[in-house]
Design an enzyme around this catalytic site. Structure first.
Site, PDB file in Angstrom:
ATOM      1  CB  THR A 185      -0.962  -0.016   1.210  1.00 52.91           C
ATOM      2  OG1 THR A 185      -1.504   1.274   1.385  1.00 52.91           O
ATOM      3  CG2 THR A 185      -0.266  -0.412   2.495  1.00 52.91           C
ATOM      4  CD  GLU A 332      -3.238  -0.325   5.717  1.00 53.72           C
ATOM      5  OE1 GLU A 332      -4.239  -0.223   4.977  1.00 53.72           O
ATOM      6  OE2 GLU A 332      -2.287   0.471   5.666  1.00 53.72           O
ATOM      7  CE  LYS A 442      -6.262  18.591  12.163  1.00 56.10           C
ATOM      8  NZ  LYS A 442      -5.096  17.884  11.710  1.00 56.10           N
ATOM      9  CD1 TRP A 447     -10.419  20.099  13.422  1.00 54.50           C
ATOM     10  CD2 TRP A 447     -10.679  17.883  13.300  1.00 54.50           C
ATOM     11  NE1 TRP A 447      -9.391  19.521  14.112  1.00 54.50           N
ATOM     12  CE2 TRP A 447      -9.527  18.167  14.061  1.00 54.50           C
ATOM     13  CE3 TRP A 447     -11.038  16.548  13.085  1.00 54.50           C
ATOM     14  CZ2 TRP A 447      -8.728  17.160  14.597  1.00 54.50           C
ATOM     15  CZ3 TRP A 447     -10.261  15.561  13.625  1.00 54.50           C
ATOM     16  CH2 TRP A 447      -9.112  15.858  14.369  1.00 54.50           C
TER      17      TRP A 447
HETATM   18  P1  AMP Z   1      -6.679   1.704   0.336  1.00 57.40           P
HETATM   19  O1  AMP Z   1      -5.857   1.110   1.399  1.00 57.40           O
HETATM   20  O2  AMP Z   1      -5.906   2.233  -0.803  1.00 57.40           O
HETATM   21  O3  AMP Z   1      -7.745   0.757  -0.109  1.00 57.40           O
HETATM   22  O4  AMP Z   1      -7.415   2.976   0.953  1.00 57.40           O
HETATM   23  C1  AMP Z   1      -8.252   2.854   2.050  1.00 57.40           C
HETATM   24  C2  AMP Z   1      -8.820   4.199   2.399  1.00 57.40           C
HETATM   25  O5  AMP Z   1      -9.782   4.605   1.429  1.00 57.40           O
HETATM   26  C3  AMP Z   1      -9.563   4.185   3.691  1.00 57.40           C
HETATM   27  O6  AMP Z   1      -8.717   4.270   4.812  1.00 57.40           O
HETATM   28  C4  AMP Z   1     -10.457   5.414   3.536  1.00 57.40           C
HETATM   29  O7  AMP Z   1      -9.749   6.601   3.809  1.00 57.40           O
HETATM   30  C5  AMP Z   1     -10.784   5.381   2.067  1.00 57.40           C
HETATM   31  N1  AMP Z   1     -12.108   4.750   1.875  1.00 57.40           N
HETATM   32  C6  AMP Z   1     -12.374   3.488   1.528  1.00 57.40           C
HETATM   33  N2  AMP Z   1     -13.700   3.292   1.427  1.00 57.40           N
HETATM   34  C7  AMP Z   1     -14.294   4.468   1.729  1.00 57.40           C
HETATM   35  C8  AMP Z   1     -15.648   4.928   1.816  1.00 57.40           C
HETATM   36  N3  AMP Z   1     -16.686   4.134   1.548  1.00 57.40           N
HETATM   37  N4  AMP Z   1     -15.853   6.216   2.169  1.00 57.40           N
HETATM   38  C9  AMP Z   1     -14.824   7.045   2.440  1.00 57.40           C
HETATM   39  N5  AMP Z   1     -13.536   6.678   2.366  1.00 57.40           N
HETATM   40  C10 AMP Z   1     -13.265   5.405   2.015  1.00 57.40           C
END
Ligand code: AMP
Length: 548
Positions: A185, A332, A442, A447
């Site tokens: 990642t 993760e 911020k 926020w």
């Molecule tokens: P990744 O590890 O590249 O799959 O990214 C994961 C991140 O994508 C999460 O920690 C969130 O910040 C964002 N994410 C995934 N699904 C959603 C969702 N339904 N709404 C908002 N953010 C999301």
């Protein structure tokens, strides 16, 4: 404690990936697995090809604990690797082919790959880094239609090697905690981080997704009569784990190869695809494709994840009859954490209220313990307003980052996996992610949720895509800025002031504070995306914050 009644010959069924195959092979031997325009076969043949691939890998010297990497488009071959590699006790490394060559090199060395199966489209990349592999890596070339087209120094072409071995393999039993997969990642800083999953975790995740989708009432289900096509790359969190789910259920599966928008739509139309998942930008792209207006999309269910589902996009999809809704997870977390299927009573309400629920982040999936906590790990009230960090426990979370104890401990501090996402939860358990910890704006002690702001702006009829970022401000700390792509049919009168007025409407209704009214607004032709198709806020900050 030993079980005094246990028969010496009782089978203590380990949760191994091979066991996912029993039911589809027995019950749906002829159901199809399709690869783009290149071919199709039934699950019976799929089972045989998994055995062949295991034999190929064995002949290449791959044994338990070795790592086999794959660089391919979404294909039946990739699905075969999802099974054959872990089933022989090896680790599958799904290489993110959209990373820069230097980062790909880093991941191949870091994961200690022994074999690399590489599609000829990526042979130039591999050629340019192979002399810096830190250990011997045997290459196998994947050439569509079996026609090799590169000069890679490989052990052979995938299909030729498959033809040269038997279609039977006696897959052994071993400890269910054995590592099955690994991938990387890319965070906002530093080198890519490796996450990893065991057989047990992948089997439980598969069952968790089935259990999460099955109780859906009037929409948002995934069932045996569905036709499945992923539009999340298979290198990214095992295509969100759904290829394993689809296989366990024995549904017809369609693998689209390289993502070309009109080809994806052609496949949806021709193969009668009913179930997919993707990030918002892909859905946005597909809906803007001319062909999307000509084909029937009313039988298509689409999970949107990886980023928040903007309300404007959800509305556009609903207008086409698409059953669109959110789910949430991350690299993760394997990734399934929660999904936003609608209760029957919500389905009975008007479209606007339905949209609210479809765009929420969702409710916890089976076996997921999800908490929203403050900085001292105390739960914040579940009032749909108070925000905190989302922390989770489920049986399928990466137990750490590969070879990085410090970051692993940071991820798992206090015994919960820290998502780095900020959100709130209401009394019915609906989570709404309001930001990444790193993306929240911020401003003057307030926020401002960048996602909320994007959601509001996306509901302006002239806005195609939008990103909200903070820029430093001496007085307020940060102020919001919008980067906007207008729709093709947006009228000439759309300017920064009309966008500000649109946001002001939401201030009046109390949805956001007046601090959220953006100071800077820029209109661009396109917005930078990450390797997995999400808006790249890191790059946007570099580009717009430094130069403004
Ligand atoms: P990744 O590890 O590249 O799959 O990214 C994961 C991140 O994508 C999460 O920690 C969130 O910040 C964002 N994410 C995934 N699904 C959603 C969702 N339904 N709404 C908002 N953010 C999301």
């Amino acid at each position: 404690m030993t079980d005094p009644f246990k028969s010496a010959s009782a089978y203590d069924y380990p949760l191994l990936i091979k066991h996912l195959l029993h039911t589809p092979l027995a019950n749906y031997p002829d159901r199809e697995i399709v690869y783009s325009n290149q071919g199709r076969y039934g699950y019976r043949m799929f089972g045989e090809r998994i055995a062949r691939l295991a034999n190929v890998l064995k002949e290449l010297g791959v044994g338990p604990g070795d790592t086999v990497a794959v660089m391919d488009w979404d294909s039946n071959r990739y699905l075969e690797c999802f099974f054959a590699v872990p089933m022989i006790g090896a680790v599958l490394h799904t290489v993110n082919v959209r990373l820069a060559p230097e980062q790909i090199l880093y991941t191949i060395n870091h994961a200690e790959d022994d074999v690399l199966l590489v599609h000829s489209d990526f042979s130039t990349i591999v050629d340019s880094i192979a002399d810096r592999f830190e250990r011997p890596v045997k290459l196998v070339e994947i050439a569509d239609r079996g026609q090799s087209s590169s000069n890679l120094d490989s052990a052979g072409e995938f299909e030729r090697l498959m033809d040269g071995v038997g279609a039977v393999y006696d897959f052994p039993d071993f400890d269910e905690h054995t590592r099955a997969t690994t991938f990387y990642t890319t965070g906002t800083t530093g080198e890519p981080k490796g996450v990893y999953y065991s057989h047990r975790q992948l089997v439980l995740h598969t069952l968790g997704v089935v259990a999460g989708m099955a109780p859906a009432v009037d929409q948002g289900w995934f069932r045996r009569d569905d036709v499945y096509m992923p539009i999340t790359p298979m290198f990214h969190v095992h295509g969100w784990g759904v290829p394993y789910v689809a296989t366990l259920m024995g549904v017809k599966q369609v693998y689209p190869g390289r993502y070309v928008p009109h080809k994806l739509l052609e496949l949806i139309d021709r193969e009668k695809v009913t179930f997919s998942h993707c990030v918002p930008t892909i859905l946005h792209m597909l809906l803007n494709e001319p062909l999307a207006k000509e084909i029937d999309l009313s039988k298509w269910r689409v999970i949107i994840g990886g980023a928040a589902l903007p309300r404007g996009l959800a509305a556009a999809a609903l207008d086409r009859g698409i059953d669109v809704f959110s789910a949430y997870g991350m690299s993760e977390t394997c990734p399934f954490i929660c999904s936003a299927q609608l209760e029957a009573e919500v389905m009975a309400r008007d479209r606007d209220e339905q949209l609210d629920y479809r765009c929420k982040t969702g409710r916890a999936a089976p076996l997921v313990q999800m908490r929203i906590v403050d900085g001292s790990m105390n739960d914040v009230p579940h009032d749909g307003k108070t925000t905190g960090e989302v922390v989770v426990r489920t049986p399928w979370l990466t137990q750490g980052y590969l070879k990085d104890p410090e970051k692993s401990d940071e991820l798992w501090r206090g015994g919960y996996l820290h998502t780095g996402d900020i959100g709130n939860m209401d009394g019915d358990g609906y989570l709404k992610i309001t930001d990444r910890v790193k993306d929240v704006i911020k401003s003057g002690g307030e926020w401002i949720s960048s996602l909320m702001l994007e959601d509001i702006v996306s509901s302006h009829q002239a806005v195609g895509e939008v990103a909200a970022i903070g820029f430093p401000d001496e007085k307020w700390g940060e102020r919001p800025m919008l980067i906007i792509v207008l729709t093709e049919d947006a009228g000439k009168g759309v300017d920064a002031e009309s966008i500000r007025q649109h946001v002001s409407g939401f201030v009046e209704s109390g949805a956001v504070s007046k601090w959220a009214i953006p100071e800077r607004i820029v209109f661009v032709d396109s917005i930078a995306k990450t390797s997995v198709g999400k808006i790249d806020k890191k790059l946007l900050r570099q580009r717009f914050v430094r130069t403004n």
